[in-house]
Write an enzyme that holds these catalytic residues in place. Structure first.
Site, PDB file in Angstrom:
ATOM      1  N   VAL A   1       1.053  -1.088   0.103  1.00  0.00           N
ATOM      2  CA  VAL A   1      -0.226  -0.074  -0.010  1.00  0.00           C
ATOM      3  C   VAL A   1       1.107   1.266   0.159  1.00  0.00           C
ATOM      4  CG1 VAL A   1      -1.787   1.310   1.386  1.00  0.00           C
ATOM      5  CG2 VAL A   1      -2.028  -1.227   1.325  1.00  0.00           C
ATOM      6  N   PRO A   2       1.253   1.756  -1.181  1.00  0.00           N
ATOM      7  CA  PRO A   2       2.298   2.704  -1.271  1.00  0.00           C
ATOM      8  C   PRO A   2       1.871   4.259  -0.877  1.00  0.00           C
ATOM      9  CG  PRO A   2       1.363   2.486  -3.397  1.00  0.00           C
ATOM     10  CD  PRO A   2       0.483   1.487  -2.460  1.00  0.00           C
ATOM     11  N   CYS A   3       1.690   4.248   0.596  1.00  0.00           N
ATOM     12  CA  CYS A   3       1.626   5.283   1.234  1.00  0.00           C
ATOM     13  C   CYS A   3       2.592   6.579   0.930  1.00  0.00           C
ATOM     14  CB  CYS A   3       1.452   5.198   2.884  1.00  0.00           C
ATOM     15  SG  CYS A   3       3.082   4.659   3.597  1.00  0.00           S
ATOM     16  N   HIS A   4       3.621   6.203   0.473  1.00  0.00           N
ATOM     17  CA  HIS A   4       4.447   7.644   0.020  1.00  0.00           C
ATOM     18  C   HIS A   4       4.095   8.428  -1.085  1.00  0.00           C
ATOM     19  CE1 HIS A   4       5.691   4.299  -2.591  1.00  0.00           C
ATOM     20  NE2 HIS A   4       6.139   4.933  -3.363  1.00  0.00           N
TER      21      HIS A   4
END
Length: 192
Positions: A137-140
Protein backbone atom coordinates in the site's frame (compact mmCIF):
# COMPACT_ATOMS: atom_id res chain seq x y z
CA UNK A 1 -3.43 -13.82 15.04
CA UNK A 2 -3.06 -17.54 15.40
CA UNK A 3 -1.02 -19.00 12.58
CA UNK A 4 0.82 -15.77 11.81
CA UNK A 5 4.35 -16.05 10.45
CA UNK A 6 7.15 -13.69 9.48
CA UNK A 7 10.52 -13.56 7.80
CA UNK A 8 13.33 -11.04 7.54
CA UNK A 9 14.85 -10.56 4.08
CA UNK A 10 17.57 -8.63 2.29
CA UNK A 11 16.96 -5.55 0.17
CA UNK A 12 19.15 -2.78 -1.17
CA UNK A 13 17.85 -0.64 1.71
CA UNK A 14 18.77 -3.24 4.36
CA UNK A 15 16.99 -6.11 6.11
CA UNK A 16 13.22 -5.69 5.84
CA UNK A 17 10.48 -7.86 7.30
CA UNK A 18 7.11 -9.23 6.27
CA UNK A 19 4.44 -10.98 8.34
CA UNK A 20 1.52 -12.97 6.99
CA UNK A 21 -1.37 -15.25 7.86
CA UNK A 22 -3.59 -17.55 5.82
CA UNK A 23 -5.57 -14.41 4.94
CA UNK A 24 -2.61 -12.61 3.35
CA UNK A 25 0.06 -10.09 4.29
CA UNK A 26 -0.35 -8.70 7.81
CA UNK A 27 2.53 -6.20 7.83
CA UNK A 28 5.65 -5.03 6.03
CA UNK A 29 8.48 -3.43 7.98
CA UNK A 30 11.07 -1.39 6.11
CA UNK A 31 14.66 -1.69 7.24
CA UNK A 32 15.74 -0.05 10.45
CA UNK A 33 19.38 0.78 11.16
CA UNK A 34 19.82 -2.65 12.79
CA UNK A 35 18.10 -5.93 11.93
CA UNK A 36 17.07 -6.44 15.57
CA UNK A 37 15.13 -3.15 15.42
CA UNK A 38 13.40 -4.19 12.19
CA UNK A 39 12.41 -7.49 13.78
CA UNK A 40 11.28 -5.75 17.00
CA UNK A 41 9.01 -3.29 15.13
CA UNK A 42 7.52 -6.05 12.99
CA UNK A 43 6.82 -8.21 16.04
CA UNK A 44 5.26 -5.24 17.84
CA UNK A 45 2.64 -5.24 15.04
CA UNK A 46 2.32 -9.04 14.94
CA UNK A 47 3.32 -10.33 18.39
CA UNK A 48 2.10 -13.89 17.79
CA UNK A 49 3.99 -14.35 14.51
CA UNK A 50 6.61 -17.08 14.37
CA UNK A 51 9.61 -17.01 12.05
CA UNK A 52 8.95 -19.21 9.04
CA UNK A 53 9.81 -19.81 5.40
CA UNK A 54 7.57 -17.78 3.10
CA UNK A 55 5.00 -19.41 0.85
CA UNK A 56 5.29 -18.92 -2.90
CA UNK A 57 2.85 -15.97 -2.73
CA UNK A 58 4.72 -14.28 0.13
CA UNK A 59 8.08 -14.91 -1.57
CA UNK A 60 6.71 -13.13 -4.66
CA UNK A 61 5.62 -10.18 -2.49
CA UNK A 62 9.00 -9.87 -0.78
CA UNK A 63 10.71 -10.14 -4.17
CA UNK A 64 8.55 -7.24 -5.31
CA UNK A 65 9.48 -5.22 -2.23
CA UNK A 66 13.18 -5.82 -2.89
CA UNK A 67 12.71 -4.84 -6.57
CA UNK A 68 10.84 -1.66 -5.61
CA UNK A 69 13.64 -0.64 -3.25
CA UNK A 70 16.10 -1.09 -6.17
CA UNK A 71 13.96 1.32 -8.20
CA UNK A 72 12.33 -1.31 -10.42
CA UNK A 73 8.59 -1.08 -11.03
CA UNK A 74 6.49 -3.81 -9.44
CA UNK A 75 2.73 -4.39 -9.47
CA UNK A 76 1.43 -5.43 -6.04
CA UNK A 77 -2.24 -5.53 -7.07
CA UNK A 78 -2.38 -9.32 -6.78
CA UNK A 79 -0.93 -9.37 -3.24
CA UNK A 80 -3.64 -10.42 -0.80
CA UNK A 81 -3.79 -8.35 2.41
CA UNK A 82 -5.15 -9.61 5.73
CA UNK A 83 -7.37 -6.67 6.70
CA UNK A 84 -9.21 -8.54 9.46
CA UNK A 85 -8.43 -6.30 12.44
CA UNK A 86 -8.32 -2.94 10.65
CA UNK A 87 -11.03 -0.26 10.72
CA UNK A 88 -13.28 -0.27 7.65
CA UNK A 89 -12.41 3.35 6.82
CA UNK A 90 -8.67 2.57 6.86
CA UNK A 91 -9.31 -0.35 4.49
CA UNK A 92 -11.09 1.97 2.05
CA UNK A 93 -8.17 4.43 2.27
CA UNK A 94 -5.66 1.63 1.60
CA UNK A 95 -7.70 0.49 -1.40
CA UNK A 96 -7.66 4.05 -2.75
CA UNK A 97 -3.90 4.35 -2.16
CA UNK A 98 -3.29 1.07 -3.97
CA UNK A 99 -4.99 2.57 -7.03
CA UNK A 100 -2.49 5.47 -7.29
CA UNK A 101 -0.29 4.65 -10.29
CA UNK A 102 3.50 4.57 -10.00
CA UNK A 103 4.94 8.00 -10.73
CA UNK A 104 1.84 9.81 -9.47
CA UNK A 105 0.57 11.09 -6.14
CA UNK A 106 -2.80 11.85 -4.58
CA UNK A 107 -3.71 14.24 -1.79
CA UNK A 108 -5.37 13.24 1.44
CA UNK A 109 -8.45 15.15 0.23
CA UNK A 110 -8.54 13.00 -2.94
CA UNK A 111 -8.25 9.85 -0.84
CA UNK A 112 -10.96 10.98 1.61
CA UNK A 113 -13.32 11.51 -1.32
CA UNK A 114 -12.48 8.07 -2.78
CA UNK A 115 -13.01 6.48 0.65
CA UNK A 116 -16.50 7.99 0.76
CA UNK A 117 -15.97 10.72 3.33
CA UNK A 118 -14.67 13.90 1.72
CA UNK A 119 -14.31 15.76 5.02
CA UNK A 120 -12.29 13.08 6.80
CA UNK A 121 -8.80 14.49 6.21
CA UNK A 122 -7.61 13.71 9.76
CA UNK A 123 -8.87 10.14 9.45
CA UNK A 124 -6.99 9.72 6.16
CA UNK A 125 -3.85 11.16 7.78
CA UNK A 126 -4.16 8.65 10.63
CA UNK A 127 -4.72 5.74 8.20
CA UNK A 128 -1.63 6.74 6.20
CA UNK A 129 0.47 6.97 9.37
CA UNK A 130 -0.78 3.54 10.56
CA UNK A 131 -0.39 1.76 7.21
CA UNK A 132 1.04 -1.66 8.11
CA UNK A 133 1.66 -2.59 4.46
CA UNK A 134 4.59 -0.36 3.40
CA UNK A 135 5.14 -0.39 -0.38
CA UNK A 136 2.30 -2.86 -1.02
CA UNK A 137 0.00 0.00 0.00
CA UNK A 138 2.26 2.77 -1.33
CA UNK A 139 1.53 5.44 1.29
CA UNK A 140 4.54 7.42 0.05
CA UNK A 141 2.26 8.46 -2.85
CA UNK A 142 -0.35 9.91 -0.45
CA UNK A 143 0.52 13.56 0.23
CA UNK A 144 -1.13 15.88 2.77
CA UNK A 145 -1.45 18.50 -0.01
CA UNK A 146 -0.25 18.51 -3.61
CA UNK A 147 3.53 18.69 -3.83
CA UNK A 148 4.11 18.52 -0.05
CA UNK A 149 6.37 15.53 0.64
CA UNK A 150 7.09 16.51 4.24
CA UNK A 151 4.36 14.49 5.93
CA UNK A 152 5.23 11.21 7.60
CA UNK A 153 4.14 7.97 6.02
CA UNK A 154 4.13 4.61 7.74
CA UNK A 155 7.50 3.40 9.04
CA UNK A 156 9.48 5.20 6.37
CA UNK A 157 9.93 8.86 7.15
CA UNK A 158 10.37 11.87 4.91
CA UNK A 159 13.69 10.87 3.33
CA UNK A 160 12.41 7.41 2.41
CA UNK A 161 9.26 8.97 0.94
CA UNK A 162 11.27 11.41 -1.19
CA UNK A 163 13.64 8.64 -2.32
CA UNK A 164 10.74 6.40 -3.38
CA UNK A 165 8.93 9.23 -5.17
CA UNK A 166 12.16 10.23 -6.94
CA UNK A 167 12.76 6.63 -8.09
CA UNK A 168 9.20 6.57 -9.45
CA UNK A 169 9.58 9.93 -11.21
CA UNK A 170 6.81 11.54 -9.14
CA UNK A 171 8.76 14.51 -7.75
CA UNK A 172 8.34 17.84 -9.51
CA UNK A 173 11.50 19.21 -11.07
CA UNK A 174 13.18 21.94 -9.10
CA UNK A 175 12.53 20.61 -5.59
CA UNK A 176 15.38 19.70 -3.27
CA UNK A 177 16.95 16.33 -3.99
CA UNK A 178 17.92 13.76 -1.41
CA UNK A 179 21.48 15.04 -1.82
CA UNK A 180 20.30 18.58 -1.00
CA UNK A 181 18.51 17.36 2.12
CA UNK A 182 21.60 15.48 3.31
CA UNK A 183 23.84 18.47 2.63
CA UNK A 184 21.69 20.81 4.70
CA UNK A 185 21.60 18.28 7.53
CA UNK A 186 25.37 17.73 7.55
CA UNK A 187 27.47 19.82 9.93
CA UNK A 188 29.46 22.47 8.12
CA UNK A 189 33.21 22.61 8.33
CA UNK A 190 34.70 25.93 9.50
CA UNK A 191 36.19 28.03 6.74
CA UNK A 192 39.95 28.59 6.78
Amino acid sequence: MAGAAYTIFDTLMGRCGIAWSDGGVLAVQLAESREIDTRRRLLRQCPDARESRPSVEIAAALGGIAATLRGAPHDFSDVQLDLGDLPAFDCRVYEAIRSIPRGQTATHADLAKQAGSSGALDAVDHAVRRNPFALIVPCHRALPVAGDTRGICANGGVITRRRLLAMEGALAAGGPSLFDVLLTAAPRQPER
